[in-house]
Design an enzyme around this catalytic site. Sequence first.
Site, PDB file in Angstrom:
ATOM      1  N   SER A  52      -3.130   1.780  14.312  1.00  0.00           N
ATOM      2  CA  SER A  52      -3.732   3.129  14.397  1.00  0.00           C
ATOM      3  C   SER A  52      -4.040   3.389  15.862  1.00  0.00           C
ATOM      4  O   SER A  52      -4.286   2.443  16.624  1.00  0.00           O
ATOM      5  CB  SER A  52      -5.042   3.180  13.603  1.00  0.00           C
ATOM      6  OG  SER A  52      -5.769   4.359  13.921  1.00  0.00           O
ATOM      7  N   GLY A  91       0.192   8.286   0.431  1.00  0.00           N
ATOM      8  CA  GLY A  91       0.135   8.399   1.884  1.00  0.00           C
ATOM      9  C   GLY A  91       1.380   7.944   2.640  1.00  0.00           C
ATOM     10  O   GLY A  91       2.527   8.212   2.238  1.00  0.00           O
ATOM     11  N   ILE A  92       1.127   7.268   3.752  1.00  0.00           N
ATOM     12  CA  ILE A  92       2.197   6.874   4.678  1.00  0.00           C
ATOM     13  C   ILE A  92       3.165   5.892   4.013  1.00  0.00           C
ATOM     14  O   ILE A  92       4.385   5.969   4.198  1.00  0.00           O
ATOM     15  CB  ILE A  92       1.571   6.264   5.960  1.00  0.00           C
ATOM     16  CG1 ILE A  92       0.792   7.346   6.728  1.00  0.00           C
ATOM     17  CG2 ILE A  92       2.640   5.617   6.833  1.00  0.00           C
ATOM     18  CD1 ILE A  92      -0.138   6.803   7.817  1.00  0.00           C
ATOM     19  N   GLY A  93       2.634   4.967   3.232  1.00  0.00           N
ATOM     20  CA  GLY A  93       3.489   3.987   2.555  1.00  0.00           C
ATOM     21  C   GLY A  93       4.441   4.651   1.588  1.00  0.00           C
ATOM     22  O   GLY A  93       5.649   4.350   1.570  1.00  0.00           O
ATOM     23  N   TYR A 119     -13.445  -0.681  11.643  1.00  0.00           N
ATOM     24  CA  TYR A 119     -12.077  -0.183  11.439  1.00  0.00           C
ATOM     25  C   TYR A 119     -11.283  -0.288  12.735  1.00  0.00           C
ATOM     26  O   TYR A 119     -10.159  -0.797  12.747  1.00  0.00           O
ATOM     27  CB  TYR A 119     -12.107   1.270  10.950  1.00  0.00           C
ATOM     28  CG  TYR A 119     -10.724   1.851  10.724  1.00  0.00           C
ATOM     29  CD1 TYR A 119      -9.967   1.483   9.611  1.00  0.00           C
ATOM     30  CD2 TYR A 119     -10.163   2.746  11.636  1.00  0.00           C
ATOM     31  CE1 TYR A 119      -8.691   2.000   9.405  1.00  0.00           C
ATOM     32  CE2 TYR A 119      -8.891   3.276  11.437  1.00  0.00           C
ATOM     33  CZ  TYR A 119      -8.157   2.900  10.324  1.00  0.00           C
ATOM     34  OH  TYR A 119      -6.892   3.406  10.132  1.00  0.00           O
ATOM     35  N   GLY A 134       0.821  -1.207   0.000  1.00  0.00           N
ATOM     36  CA  GLY A 134       0.000   0.000   0.000  1.00  0.00           C
ATOM     37  C   GLY A 134       0.853   1.254   0.000  1.00  0.00           C
ATOM     38  O   GLY A 134       0.690   2.130   0.852  1.00  0.00           O
TER      39      GLY A 134
HETATM   40  N1  LIG Z   1      -4.096   8.664   7.533  1.00  0.00           N
HETATM   41  C1  LIG Z   1      -4.397   8.433   8.800  1.00  0.00           C
HETATM   42  O1  LIG Z   1      -4.907   9.299   9.514  1.00  0.00           O
HETATM   43  C2  LIG Z   1      -4.093   7.076   9.392  1.00  0.00           C
HETATM   44  C3  LIG Z   1      -4.115   6.965  10.787  1.00  0.00           C
HETATM   45  C4  LIG Z   1      -3.843   5.722  11.360  1.00  0.00           C
HETATM   46  C5  LIG Z   1      -3.550   4.637  10.549  1.00  0.00           C
HETATM   47  N2  LIG Z   1      -3.546   4.781   9.198  1.00  0.00           N
HETATM   48  C6  LIG Z   1      -3.226   3.585   8.404  1.00  0.00           C
HETATM   49  O2  LIG Z   1      -2.185   3.877   7.520  1.00  0.00           O
HETATM   50  C7  LIG Z   1      -2.211   2.939   6.433  1.00  0.00           C
HETATM   51  C8  LIG Z   1      -1.943   3.689   5.154  1.00  0.00           C
HETATM   52  O3  LIG Z   1      -3.029   4.580   4.911  1.00  0.00           O
HETATM   53  P1  LIG Z   1      -2.826   6.072   4.429  1.00  0.00           P
HETATM   54  O4  LIG Z   1      -3.389   6.941   5.473  1.00  0.00           O
HETATM   55  O5  LIG Z   1      -1.438   6.295   3.971  1.00  0.00           O
HETATM   56  O6  LIG Z   1      -3.878   6.125   3.226  1.00  0.00           O
HETATM   57  P2  LIG Z   1      -3.737   5.997   1.650  1.00  0.00           P
HETATM   58  O7  LIG Z   1      -2.937   7.107   1.119  1.00  0.00           O
HETATM   59  O8  LIG Z   1      -5.114   5.780   1.164  1.00  0.00           O
HETATM   60  O9  LIG Z   1      -2.883   4.678   1.470  1.00  0.00           O
HETATM   61  C9  LIG Z   1      -3.437   3.396   1.435  1.00  0.00           C
HETATM   62  C10 LIG Z   1      -2.605   2.567   0.491  1.00  0.00           C
HETATM   63  O10 LIG Z   1      -3.024   1.209   0.604  1.00  0.00           O
HETATM   64  C11 LIG Z   1      -3.322   0.721  -0.701  1.00  0.00           C
HETATM   65  N3  LIG Z   1      -4.304  -0.346  -0.545  1.00  0.00           N
HETATM   66  C12 LIG Z   1      -5.562  -0.278  -0.064  1.00  0.00           C
HETATM   67  N4  LIG Z   1      -6.121  -1.498  -0.072  1.00  0.00           N
HETATM   68  C13 LIG Z   1      -5.191  -2.352  -0.554  1.00  0.00           C
HETATM   69  C14 LIG Z   1      -5.166  -3.745  -0.796  1.00  0.00           C
HETATM   70  N5  LIG Z   1      -6.223  -4.532  -0.579  1.00  0.00           N
HETATM   71  N6  LIG Z   1      -4.037  -4.287  -1.300  1.00  0.00           N
HETATM   72  C15 LIG Z   1      -2.951  -3.518  -1.544  1.00  0.00           C
HETATM   73  N7  LIG Z   1      -2.917  -2.203  -1.346  1.00  0.00           N
HETATM   74  C16 LIG Z   1      -4.032  -1.626  -0.854  1.00  0.00           C
HETATM   75  C17 LIG Z   1      -3.783   1.945  -1.482  1.00  0.00           C
HETATM   76  O11 LIG Z   1      -3.652   1.812  -2.894  1.00  0.00           O
HETATM   77  P3  LIG Z   1      -4.834   1.170  -3.799  1.00  0.00           P
HETATM   78  O12 LIG Z   1      -6.118   1.796  -3.350  1.00  0.00           O
HETATM   79  O13 LIG Z   1      -4.451   1.491  -5.210  1.00  0.00           O
HETATM   80  O14 LIG Z   1      -4.804  -0.295  -3.542  1.00  0.00           O
HETATM   81  C18 LIG Z   1      -2.772   2.975  -0.964  1.00  0.00           C
HETATM   82  O15 LIG Z   1      -1.541   2.823  -1.613  1.00  0.00           O
HETATM   83  C19 LIG Z   1      -3.574   2.238   6.528  1.00  0.00           C
HETATM   84  O16 LIG Z   1      -3.407   0.944   7.057  1.00  0.00           O
HETATM   85  C20 LIG Z   1      -4.349   3.127   7.485  1.00  0.00           C
HETATM   86  O17 LIG Z   1      -5.349   2.424   8.165  1.00  0.00           O
HETATM   87  C21 LIG Z   1      -3.805   5.967   8.597  1.00  0.00           C
END
Ligand SMILES: NC(=O)c1ccc[n+]([C@@H]2O[C@H](COP(=O)([O-])OP(=O)(O)OC[C@H]3O[C@@H](n4cnc5c(N)ncnc54)[C@H](OP(=O)(O)O)[C@@H]3O)[C@@H](O)[C@H]2O)c1
Length: 251
Positions: A138, A17-19, A151, A13
């Site tokens: 999270s 974002g974070i990744g 979630y 992922g």
């Molecule tokens: N942002 C926050 O406030 C926050 C806070 C706490 C935890 N988190 C956690 O941080 C992690 C990253 O999220 P983010 O905030 O950086 O959001 P994001 O930018 O939406 O990143 C999510 C990434 O995961 C990929 N993804 C989603 N479903 C997938 C799947 N089934 N297989 C492979 N890739 C998948 C998405 O790409 P595709 O859609 O193209 O697959 C995207 O690259 C998540 O686990 C989220 O729960 C975020």
Amino acid sequence: MQQFEQKTALITGASSGIGLATAQALLAQGARRVYITGRDQAKLAAAQAQLGERAIALVADSSDIASLAALHGEIVQRGDRLDFLFANAGIAFYNEFGDTTPATFDRLFDTNVKGVFFTVQTLLPLINDGGAIVLNASIAANLGMPNLSLYNASKAAVRSFARSWASDLKPRRIRVNAVSPGMTRTPILENGLGLDEAKLEGVTQMLGETAPAGRMGETGEIAAAVLFLASPASSYVNGVELVVDGGYSQV
Ligand SMILES: NC(=O)c1ccc[n+]([C@@H]2O[C@H](COP(=O)([O-])OP(=O)(O)OC[C@H]3O[C@@H](n4cnc5c(N)ncnc54)[C@H](OP(=O)(O)O)[C@@H]3O)[C@@H](O)[C@H]2O)c1
């Protein structure tokens, strides 16, 4: 010498974002190769273009066991092993308790829980002894919030995996830790939680009043914590949840 020189990593992922920020940070610290995954080919290609030739973007759906097996195969085919795995892929959406279908339950748990479990189990044979795994949980793992029971429970499971796997992987000296970000500015807030500019403004104001840091997190701040957990600097840190939320959930 940069701290990730000669190191190979995989981040699930990481097309945004974070990744993506973590991939950038690892490469800036000299990583030899960083594999990134996601489901959307176009988003991944854009991320790869941004990261450069030491990044390898592979379409892989973490919720699909066959796709994870294919990902394993692609890495083997390139003759690589992994020093670091960041199981980061996740989705977020609201669910109303009382009106949540089994399909909705499965959709969230298939990626956030089953996906994390089988990502790590599938790739484990490729991780070098002495390597590191970080799971993206999270602060939601330890909080109760309206309309977020799925979630939040999924992230409690992820946090729990880090505890158990730290023991399971003792014989191989692989450390497993969780990072728990607070509210961080990424596409998930809009795409997943439907927070438009006005709602984000409300969140920002709330954090301004209640959180010690007084603001939302930036992706680079989460990436810095992930790099700490991936690096020898955290050699005696195992099974923990590192909360990176500007203090919001800690006071
Ligand atoms: N942002 C926050 O406030 C926050 C806070 C706490 C935890 N988190 C956690 O941080 C992690 C990253 O999220 P983010 O905030 O950086 O959001 P994001 O930018 O939406 O990143 C999510 C990434 O995961 C990929 N993804 C989603 N479903 C997938 C799947 N089934 N297989 C492979 N890739 C998948 C998405 O790409 P595709 O859609 O193209 O697959 C995207 O690259 C998540 O686990 C989220 O729960 C975020």
